[in-house]
Design a protein around this motif. Structure first.
Motif, PDB file in Angstrom:
ATOM      1  N   GLY A  62      -8.709  -0.410   4.125  1.00  0.00           N
ATOM      2  CA  GLY A  62      -7.733  -1.498   4.608  1.00  0.00           C
ATOM      3  C   GLY A  62      -7.597  -1.334   6.463  1.00  0.00           C
ATOM      4  O   GLY A  62      -7.808  -0.284   6.929  1.00  0.00           O
ATOM      5  N   GLU A  99      -6.603 -10.687  -0.876  1.00  0.00           N
ATOM      6  CA  GLU A  99      -5.313 -11.023  -0.793  1.00  0.00           C
ATOM      7  C   GLU A  99      -4.250 -10.531  -1.749  1.00  0.00           C
ATOM      8  O   GLU A  99      -3.369 -10.248  -1.741  1.00  0.00           O
ATOM      9  N   LYS A 151       2.172  -4.720   0.070  1.00  0.00           N
ATOM     10  CA  LYS A 151       3.315  -5.102   0.757  1.00  0.00           C
ATOM     11  C   LYS A 151       4.500  -5.139   0.004  1.00  0.00           C
ATOM     12  O   LYS A 151       5.569  -5.055   0.656  1.00  0.00           O
ATOM     13  N   ASP A 164       3.004  -6.169   7.528  1.00  0.00           N
ATOM     14  CA  ASP A 164       2.540  -7.431   6.991  1.00  0.00           C
ATOM     15  C   ASP A 164       1.346  -7.867   7.285  1.00  0.00           C
ATOM     16  O   ASP A 164       0.665  -9.090   7.004  1.00  0.00           O
ATOM     17  N   SER A 165       0.748  -6.989   8.331  1.00  0.00           N
ATOM     18  CA  SER A 165      -0.828  -7.516   8.750  1.00  0.00           C
ATOM     19  C   SER A 165      -1.716  -6.700   8.176  1.00  0.00           C
ATOM     20  O   SER A 165      -3.009  -6.889   8.656  1.00  0.00           O
ATOM     21  N   ILE A 166      -1.462  -5.999   6.992  1.00  0.00           N
ATOM     22  CA  ILE A 166      -2.324  -5.227   6.243  1.00  0.00           C
ATOM     23  C   ILE A 166      -3.379  -6.394   5.822  1.00  0.00           C
ATOM     24  O   ILE A 166      -3.184  -7.338   5.298  1.00  0.00           O
ATOM     25  N   ASP A 167      -4.715  -5.619   6.005  1.00  0.00           N
ATOM     26  CA  ASP A 167      -5.911  -6.538   5.540  1.00  0.00           C
ATOM     27  C   ASP A 167      -6.890  -5.538   4.719  1.00  0.00           C
ATOM     28  O   ASP A 167      -7.251  -4.835   5.462  1.00  0.00           O
ATOM     29  N   THR A 168      -7.083  -5.670   3.505  1.00  0.00           N
ATOM     30  CA  THR A 168      -8.006  -4.986   2.580  1.00  0.00           C
ATOM     31  C   THR A 168      -9.025  -5.830   2.032  1.00  0.00           C
ATOM     32  O   THR A 168      -9.810  -5.570   1.321  1.00  0.00           O
ATOM     33  N   ASN A 169      -9.225  -6.885   2.793  1.00  0.00           N
ATOM     34  CA  ASN A 169     -10.386  -8.125   2.192  1.00  0.00           C
ATOM     35  C   ASN A 169      -9.884  -8.689   0.883  1.00  0.00           C
ATOM     36  O   ASN A 169     -10.849  -8.855   0.218  1.00  0.00           O
ATOM     37  N   ARG A 201      -4.710  -7.876  -3.447  1.00  0.00           N
ATOM     38  CA  ARG A 201      -4.067  -6.179  -3.297  1.00  0.00           C
ATOM     39  C   ARG A 201      -3.178  -5.976  -2.041  1.00  0.00           C
ATOM     40  O   ARG A 201      -2.422  -5.254  -2.243  1.00  0.00           O
ATOM     41  N   ASP A 202      -3.641  -6.943  -0.838  1.00  0.00           N
ATOM     42  CA  ASP A 202      -2.733  -6.921   0.235  1.00  0.00           C
ATOM     43  C   ASP A 202      -1.190  -7.328  -0.394  1.00  0.00           C
ATOM     44  O   ASP A 202      -0.299  -6.589   0.231  1.00  0.00           O
ATOM     45  N   THR A 203      -1.196  -8.277  -1.209  1.00  0.00           N
ATOM     46  CA  THR A 203       0.260  -8.630  -1.573  1.00  0.00           C
ATOM     47  C   THR A 203       0.895  -7.534  -2.128  1.00  0.00           C
ATOM     48  O   THR A 203       1.868  -7.218  -2.054  1.00  0.00           O
TER      49      THR A 203
END
Length: 178
Positions: A29, A65, A72, A58-63, A67-69
């Protein structure tokens, strides 16, 4: 002599974390939004009097959506209450010509713990535009449970879904401020 101020060059820096999933693969991530401000007495970073890193949860990106939600949500970072990850460096300890240990306090989800990360110093150069830049590779490992990120699930066979160990890796380029 006034302190030297350094700021992050976000286009030449990245902050990532890696965690084992089902104990067989690693998920990576990124924090897409982060900041780092450093003050030193000279161009020697062991003279640092201030090192403050922040990352926008809120800028987390694991490719992914979904999982990112989840990351957060209150199960993990709880970004609505704790929108920032913060590291305040206390001591930059040289361990070799181009290596150091950075000791400081990491705050995640309202919990602050002492953390030490390894730093590889890439050097200082002047770019084609006359800016002085310093480069670093930062790596370390933390226990997510130490910071209240305790959510987990177990598979039918009894395997843990998400490991406790989180590996941290950052490529950092700082720009000396005029």
């Amino acid at each position: 002599m006034a302190n030297v101020k350094w700021s992050i060059d976000p286009t030449h820096s990245e902050v990532q974390f890696k965690v084992k999933h089902l104990m067989i693969t690693t998920v990576t991530g990124y924090f897409k939004k982060f900041n780092l401000e450093v003050e030193t007495e000279t161009d020697d970073f062991s003279t640092a009097s201030s090192i403050v890193f922040t990352a926008d949860v809120d800028s987390i990106d694991t490719n992914n959506e979904q999982r990112d939600t989840h990351l957060k949500s209150a199960d993990f970072f709880d970004s609505s209450t704790h929108g920032e990850v913060r590291f305040v460096g206390k001591r930059y300890e040289k361990t070799g010509q181009d290596s150091a240990k950075l000791h400081g306090d990491l705050t995640i989800r309202g919990t602050t713990k002492p953390v030490t990360v390894d730093v590889e110093f890439g050097g200082i150069v002047v770019d084609p535009y006359g800016q002085t830049k310093a480069g670093f590779t930062v790596s370390g490992k933390i226990s997510r449970k130490d910071f209240g990120l305790t959510w987990n699930a177990v598979t039918e066979a009894g395997s843990v879904v998400v490991s406790d160990d989180i590996r941290l890796l950052a490529e950092i380029q700082l720009v000396k401020q005029a």
